[in-house]
Write a protein that holds these residues in place. Structure first.
Motif, PDB file in Angstrom:
ATOM      1  N   ASP A 454       0.823  -1.207   0.000  1.00  0.00           N
ATOM      2  CA  ASP A 454       0.000   0.000   0.000  1.00  0.00           C
ATOM      3  C   ASP A 454       0.862   1.265   0.000  1.00  0.00           C
ATOM      4  N   ASN A 480      -2.429  -4.560   1.734  1.00  0.00           N
ATOM      5  CA  ASN A 480      -2.777  -3.438   2.607  1.00  0.00           C
ATOM      6  C   ASN A 480      -2.512  -3.832   4.054  1.00  0.00           C
ATOM      7  N   ASP A 482      -1.436  -1.287   6.143  1.00  0.00           N
ATOM      8  CA  ASP A 482      -1.557  -0.008   6.849  1.00  0.00           C
ATOM      9  C   ASP A 482      -0.208   0.641   7.137  1.00  0.00           C
ATOM     10  N   TRP A 503      -5.953   4.965   1.820  1.00  0.00           N
ATOM     11  CA  TRP A 503      -6.630   5.271   0.559  1.00  0.00           C
ATOM     12  C   TRP A 503      -7.727   4.249   0.307  1.00  0.00           C
ATOM     13  N   ARG A 504      -8.692   4.648  -0.511  1.00  0.00           N
ATOM     14  CA  ARG A 504      -9.690   3.704  -1.007  1.00  0.00           C
ATOM     15  C   ARG A 504      -9.140   3.149  -2.330  1.00  0.00           C
ATOM     16  N   TYR A 505      -8.243   2.172  -2.194  1.00  0.00           N
ATOM     17  CA  TYR A 505      -7.460   1.700  -3.340  1.00  0.00           C
ATOM     18  C   TYR A 505      -8.325   1.146  -4.464  1.00  0.00           C
ATOM     19  N   GLU A 507     -11.018   2.152  -5.569  1.00  0.00           N
ATOM     20  CA  GLU A 507     -11.673   3.183  -6.371  1.00  0.00           C
ATOM     21  C   GLU A 507     -10.729   3.765  -7.422  1.00  0.00           C
ATOM     22  N   TYR A 511     -11.357   6.382 -10.601  1.00  0.00           N
ATOM     23  CA  TYR A 511     -10.751   7.715 -10.591  1.00  0.00           C
ATOM     24  C   TYR A 511      -9.899   7.956 -11.834  1.00  0.00           C
ATOM     25  N   ARG A 527     -12.007  -6.925  -2.506  1.00  0.00           N
ATOM     26  CA  ARG A 527     -11.204  -6.924  -1.278  1.00  0.00           C
ATOM     27  C   ARG A 527     -11.342  -8.260  -0.566  1.00  0.00           C
ATOM     28  N   GLU A 553      -7.443  -6.187  -3.252  1.00  0.00           N
ATOM     29  CA  GLU A 553      -6.883  -5.638  -2.018  1.00  0.00           C
ATOM     30  C   GLU A 553      -6.883  -6.738  -0.966  1.00  0.00           C
TER      31      GLU A 553
END
Length: 598
Positions: A454, A480, A482, A503-505, A507, A511, A527, A553
């Protein structure tokens, strides 16, 4: 073809001739006119969001295809890419860096142009580049420009390292003879004195015949020197117990019964190390003696019982011979080898077989949290022949050393430069090179699979935009946990500086503009918070196929890491505190290993 062509056409057609099919980079005012010649030369323009990612991608492309290319503008553009170029130099990836520069007259008069330091010195950036490239050229003379291009391209291929070409904007349309393109570049390594090489072959074979406990270690530069086939054959025909280093993983067919995973020295299995320290002959191929690749230098053998094959030299039990071509040398050894004279190890040492160890793992509990200790082995069941697998610096790189790879897969990792964020860019380049290889019939199948932390993803997230723009097929496992877990283990387990913004990976595809409901370029974003969810995701037909953009994720706990990382950090911390460690044979370390083995 006309007798004279523009210099830019010559450059890009030469690149095409020697195997490049795609060019990475970012447009800038000093290279724009040169870019007009890319596609007419039969090359694909990738177009990256920034120069650093373009450099990383050209490097990843080169590691799959053999040669990559990047175009930047001078000053600001080239300096943005220089970190990637330095990594290519350190780890021997052949990348051609083409830099658009101001017109010659402005340079000669020392005018104050934009993208410079404002001192009229146009040589400064070239001097920087010279430190991290194996050859350089400044195309300022119409009479010598084509020869300069040929010289630098040859250097890139023969040395498997990056080169630097300055291309003044007023030289783009310089007329040069086209006839030179009719003569292919000589990219062969010239052989050494045959008689002297034969003497070395006999000496090496005699040591192989008399060895009672031989060992082969295959390292990463084996592929850079073009001797992967010879190394694999040596492992297969001798039957000698074999390991790779982290950098060398994926070069040897891991289904051989004499393949025993990565030799991890101080961080390895207690059952393995006492045997390894007792060897009387170690064949090392393509070594990289970095601290990370050698587990704190603990796997470098005593030179008096080692034969080390390097790019243009071989060291035989302490004596170095420099007038050799390693590929020819290995070929002669294989052709002359009498297998009946090799030692027959009875009983064969119990060094562990990675495939059997994977099968022996107990079933997972569906509701259990995914752990670093077994994830990397278990995820190996997802791999298939032809896959190109990449592991980012940090826990993915350390954990990926436990992969059990099927035949005909390749693994890309970093074992000395370790620039976090590199692997996402490299995955873009590797996925592109893989697509080209399949389209050209060089291989029938294969998926690009990336394991990315991440924290590393946040360094170079714009690469996802480049992947979508070029509609590349790639699967990204975002680990992830953290924050910077590897740094936590090195120092500052609870320190705020090892935290990152969550982050909201998943998404990211949205984006960065990924298409929705496009069957030609599907997008998957899921996820996994436990083993049950992970196995369900891995069974998804789209993920199995590897088509489109796939992001998975994988949630893990903040302080969890592979056991080998913990041991390596302990070794590094001892060294940083002033404790001296001798390569391979260290009485204190050996005593600890033997004691641990019971």
């Amino acid at each position: 073809m006309a007798p004279y062509i523009d210099l830019a056409e010559y450059l890009f057609r030469r690149l095409h001739q020697i195997g490049v099919r795609s060019v990475h980079g970012v447009p800038g005012d000093y290279n724009l006119t040169a870019l007009d010649y890319v596609e007419p030369a039969g090359l694909y323009w990738v177009g990256n969001a920034n120069e650093l990612n373009a450099g990383y991608a050209a490097d990843g492309y080169a590691r799959v295809r053999g040669l990559g290319a990047i175009v930047t503008t001078g000053g600001v553009g080239e300096l943005s890419a220089i970190n990637a170029i330095a990594g290519s130099y350190a780890e021997r990836a052949a990348v051609v860096h083409i830099v658009g520069t101001p017109p010659r007259k402005a340079q000669n008069e020392g005018l104050i142009f934009h993208h410079t330091l404002g001192d009229g010195n146009f040589r400064l950036f070239a001097e920087m580049a010279a430190k991290v490239t194996v050859a350089q050229a400044n195309l300022i003379n119409e009479e010598t420009a084509t020869a300069e291009i040929d010289r630098t391209l040859q250097a890139a291929v023969l040395n498997s390292r990056p080169v630097y070409i300055e291309f003044p904007i007023d030289m783009v349309k310089a007329r040069v003879p086209a006839a030179a393109l009719d003569t292919p570049l000589d990219l062969t390594v010239h052989f050494t004195d045959e008689g002297f090489e034969d003497t070395e072959v006999d000496l090496i074979l005699e040591k192989m015949y008399t060895a009672k406990q031989p060992f082969i270690i295959v390292d990463g530069f084996t592929s850079r020197y073009g001797i992967s086939q010879e190394a694999d054959e040596l492992v297969r025909v001798t039957g000698f117990p074999t390991s790779t280093t982290p950098f060398g993983k994926g070069i040897i067919n891991e289904s051989y019964p004499n393949f025993h995973g990565i030799y991890a020295g101080a961080a390895g299995k207690p059952i393995y190390n006492p045997w390894a320290y007792g060897t009387d002959l170690v064949l090392r191929i393509g070594p990289l003696n970095s601290d990370v690749n050698t587990y704190g230098f603990s796997v470098i053998p005593d030179k008096h019982k080692a034969i080390t094959f390097d790019r243009d030299s071989v060291e035989i039990t302490g004596t170095k011979y420099t007038n050799v071509h390693v590929k020819a040398l290995l070929r002669k050894i294989l052709d002359k080898l009498d297998k009946k004279r090799l030692v027959s190890k009875e009983p064969y040492p119990d060094l562990g077989v990675p495939a059997q160890e994977l099968k022996a793992l107990p079933p997972t509990v569906p509701e259990a949290i995914i752990d670093q200790e077994t994830f990397w082995q278990r995820i190996s069941t997802f791999f298939r022949p032809g896959d190109v697998i990449l592991t980012e610096t940090g826990t993915p790189s350390m954990g990926g050393r436990e992969f059990v790879l099927p035949p005909h897969t390749s693994l890309i990792n970093s074992s000395i430069w370790l620039s976090i964020g590199y692997m996402l860019g490299a995955a873009q380049g590797a996925a592109l090179a893989l697509r080209e290889a399949i389209a050209e019939g060089k291989q029938s199948e294969g998926r690009a699979i990336l394991f990315e932390g991440d924290g590393s993803l946040q360094m170079t997230a714009q690469v996802i935009s480049d992947i979508i723009k070029n509609r590349l097929d790639i699967t990204i496992f975002v680990i992830n946990n953290d924050g910077y877990t590897i740094e936590r283990w090195i120092h500052g387990m609870k320190a705020h500086y090892n935290d990152i913004q969550p982050w909201r990976y998943l998404e990211a595809p949205s984006y960065f503009g990924a298409p929705t409901n496009d069957p030609e370029y599907p997008v998957l974003a899921k996820r996994a918070a436990n083993w049950g969810e992970l196995w369900e995701i891995l069974a998804d037909p789209q993920l199995q196929k590897g088509k489109g953009l796939n992001m998975v994720e994988v949630l893990m706990t903040k302080e969890d890491c592979p056991d080998t990382l913990k041991k390596l950090v302990q070794s590094v911390n001892r060294r940083n505190s002033g404790e001296q460690e001798r390569p391979h044979k260290q009485p204190r370390l050996e005593e600890e290993i033997v004691k641990a083995a019971g």
